[in-house]
Design a protein around this motif. Structure first.
Motif, PDB file in Angstrom:
ATOM      1  N   THR A   1       0.719  -0.996  -0.067  1.00 28.08           N
ATOM      2  CA  THR A   1       0.112   0.155   0.060  1.00 28.08           C
ATOM      3  C   THR A   1       0.873   1.353   0.105  1.00 28.08           C
ATOM      4  OG1 THR A   1      -1.539  -1.174   1.151  1.00 28.08           O
ATOM      5  CG2 THR A   1      -1.921   1.065   0.987  1.00 28.08           C
TER       6      THR A   1
ATOM      7  N   GLN B   1      -2.162   6.336   0.350  1.00 29.24           N
ATOM      8  CA  GLN B   1      -3.191   5.560  -0.455  1.00 29.24           C
ATOM      9  C   GLN B   1      -4.108   4.637   0.308  1.00 29.24           C
ATOM     10  OE1 GLN B   1      -3.461   5.453  -4.343  1.00 29.24           O
ATOM     11  NE2 GLN B   1      -2.316   7.357  -3.747  1.00 29.24           N
ATOM     12  N   ARG B   2      -5.174   4.291  -0.281  1.00 31.22           N
ATOM     13  CA  ARG B   2      -6.068   3.367   0.384  1.00 31.22           C
ATOM     14  C   ARG B   2      -6.383   2.044  -0.627  1.00 31.22           C
ATOM     15  NH1 ARG B   2      -8.834   8.491   1.848  1.00 31.22           N
ATOM     16  NH2 ARG B   2      -9.231   8.436   4.090  1.00 31.22           N
ATOM     17  N   GLN B   3      -6.530   1.016  -0.041  1.00 30.11           N
ATOM     18  CA  GLN B   3      -6.819  -0.011  -0.994  1.00 30.11           C
ATOM     19  C   GLN B   3      -7.545  -1.195  -0.279  1.00 30.11           C
ATOM     20  OE1 GLN B   3      -3.494  -1.884  -2.914  1.00 30.11           O
ATOM     21  NE2 GLN B   3      -2.524  -2.473  -0.876  1.00 30.11           N
ATOM     22  N   SER B   4      -8.279  -2.093  -0.878  1.00 29.14           N
ATOM     23  CA  SER B   4      -8.938  -3.094  -0.267  1.00 29.14           C
ATOM     24  C   SER B   4      -8.693  -4.263  -1.196  1.00 29.14           C
ATOM     25  CB  SER B   4     -10.475  -2.915  -0.653  1.00 29.14           C
ATOM     26  OG  SER B   4     -10.836  -1.767   0.214  1.00 29.14           O
TER      27      SER B   4
ATOM     28  N   HIS C   1      -8.668  -4.217   4.443  1.00 33.65           N
ATOM     29  CA  HIS C   1      -8.668  -2.893   3.962  1.00 33.65           C
ATOM     30  C   HIS C   1      -7.420  -2.240   4.782  1.00 33.65           C
ATOM     31  CE1 HIS C   1     -12.819  -2.850   2.410  1.00 33.65           C
ATOM     32  NE2 HIS C   1     -13.251  -3.528   3.784  1.00 33.65           N
ATOM     33  N   SER C   2      -6.903  -1.412   3.578  1.00 30.65           N
ATOM     34  CA  SER C   2      -5.486  -0.617   4.116  1.00 30.65           C
ATOM     35  C   SER C   2      -5.464   0.809   4.012  1.00 30.65           C
ATOM     36  CB  SER C   2      -4.535  -1.480   3.292  1.00 30.65           C
ATOM     37  OG  SER C   2      -3.334  -1.063   3.584  1.00 30.65           O
ATOM     38  N   TYR C   3      -5.252   1.461   5.012  1.00 32.47           N
ATOM     39  CA  TYR C   3      -4.805   2.851   4.476  1.00 32.47           C
ATOM     40  C   TYR C   3      -3.470   3.217   5.312  1.00 32.47           C
ATOM     41  CZ  TYR C   3      -5.531   7.903   5.018  1.00 32.47           C
ATOM     42  OH  TYR C   3      -5.196   9.206   4.699  1.00 32.47           O
TER      43      TYR C   3
ATOM     44  N   GLN D   1      -0.675   6.237   5.935  1.00 30.89           N
ATOM     45  CA  GLN D   1      -0.904   7.587   5.932  1.00 30.89           C
ATOM     46  C   GLN D   1       0.700   8.143   6.093  1.00 30.89           C
ATOM     47  OE1 GLN D   1      -2.523   9.208   9.786  1.00 30.89           O
ATOM     48  NE2 GLN D   1      -4.299   9.966   8.291  1.00 30.89           N
TER      49      GLN D   1
ATOM     50  N   CYS E   1       0.467   2.751   8.939  1.00 32.09           N
ATOM     51  CA  CYS E   1      -0.658   1.981   7.974  1.00 32.09           C
ATOM     52  C   CYS E   1      -1.566   1.682   8.920  1.00 32.09           C
ATOM     53  CB  CYS E   1      -0.053   0.986   7.329  1.00 32.09           C
ATOM     54  SG  CYS E   1      -0.918   0.386   5.971  1.00 32.09           S
TER      55      CYS E   1
ATOM     56  N   PHE F   1     -13.160   2.342   5.964  1.00 31.73           N
ATOM     57  CA  PHE F   1     -12.150   3.533   5.691  1.00 31.73           C
ATOM     58  C   PHE F   1     -12.340   4.473   6.825  1.00 31.73           C
ATOM     59  CE2 PHE F   1     -11.226   1.652   1.752  1.00 31.73           C
ATOM     60  CZ  PHE F   1      -9.717   1.149   1.912  1.00 31.73           C
TER      61      PHE F   1
ATOM     62  N   ASN G   1      -9.333   5.547   9.518  1.00 39.17           N
ATOM     63  CA  ASN G   1      -9.070   7.030   9.907  1.00 39.17           C
ATOM     64  C   ASN G   1      -9.071   7.289  11.455  1.00 39.17           C
ATOM     65  OD1 ASN G   1      -8.196   8.318   7.492  1.00 39.17           O
ATOM     66  ND2 ASN G   1     -10.306   9.117   7.044  1.00 39.17           N
TER      67      ASN G   1
END
Length: 200
Positions: free
Chosen positions: A54, A58-61, A70-72, A74, A78, A93, A97
């Motif tokens: 990731t 970015q964000r991704q599933s 689900h990954s974010y 920052q 992460c 998401f 956050n």
């Protein structure tokens, strides 16, 4: 059925090294007792793999069987959530956050110097795992929509129950002292007009 299986916070380095686990919480009650150690290892493995892939900001599933990861990321910090397929993406998401914001509030930038996995529990992550099993808790818009739907259902039930008591709208109009004679005549005339049009 558990909607969120695990939540993780990891430190991701752009050099491609294995991400470092900063916090980890999981609810493996839906798995058999003897499966749980393997499932926990699998969650760690998949968590590191997805976090590594990731990109920052970015964000991704990622779909895996009936689960989504689900990954974010920052900017190197992460958050990951292992949820079932029915957990809404926006709620997922929103939860990630909140987890990252809370982590920054509690630990600041101390995560940047961590070099090894942290085995110590972070109570907030365990609480979040329990609290946000209901997606409406994570997503305020979803919660408001659910409350509006419930209000609409109650309103429909109320109107239906009034009519079910045998009081027809016609008799209520006749008895009403709030309606002038002209309004009552208008109601009757409109009803007659509508009756002839319903044949079409």
């Amino acid at each position: 059925m558990v909607k969120i299986t695990a939540l993780m916070v990891l430190k991701c380095t752009p050099e491609g090294a294995d991400p470092v686990i900063l916090a980890n919480a999981s609810d493996l009650s839906s798995f058999g007792f003897f499966q749980r150690p393997s499932v926990k290892e699998f969650i760690v493995f998949v968590g590191r793999t997805v976090a590594r892939r990731t990109p920052p900001g970015q964000r991704q599933s990622v779909q895996h069987e009936e689960y989504k990861v689900h990954s974010y990321n920052q900017n190197g910090l992460c958050a990951l959530g292992f949820m079932d397929d029915h957990y809404p993406v926006r709620s997922a998401f929103s939860l990630l956050n909140k987890v990252l914001d809370e982590y920054q509030k509690n630990f600041g930038d101390s995560w940047k110097t961590v070099e090894a996995d942290n085995s110590q529990q972070w109570p907030y992550l365990s609480e979040a795992l329990t609290k946000f099993q209901d997606p409406a808790e994570a997503d305020k818009l979803l919660k408001i929509q659910r409350e509006l739907d419930e209000t609409k259902i109650i309103l429909h039930k109320t109107i239906d129950s009034v009519l079910a008591r045998g009081e027809k709208l016609d008799s209520l109009v006749e008895k009403s002292s709030d309606l002038s004679a002209a309004s009552q005549m208008f109601y009757k005339q409109a009803k007659k007009t509508n009756q002839c049009c319903t044949i079409l």
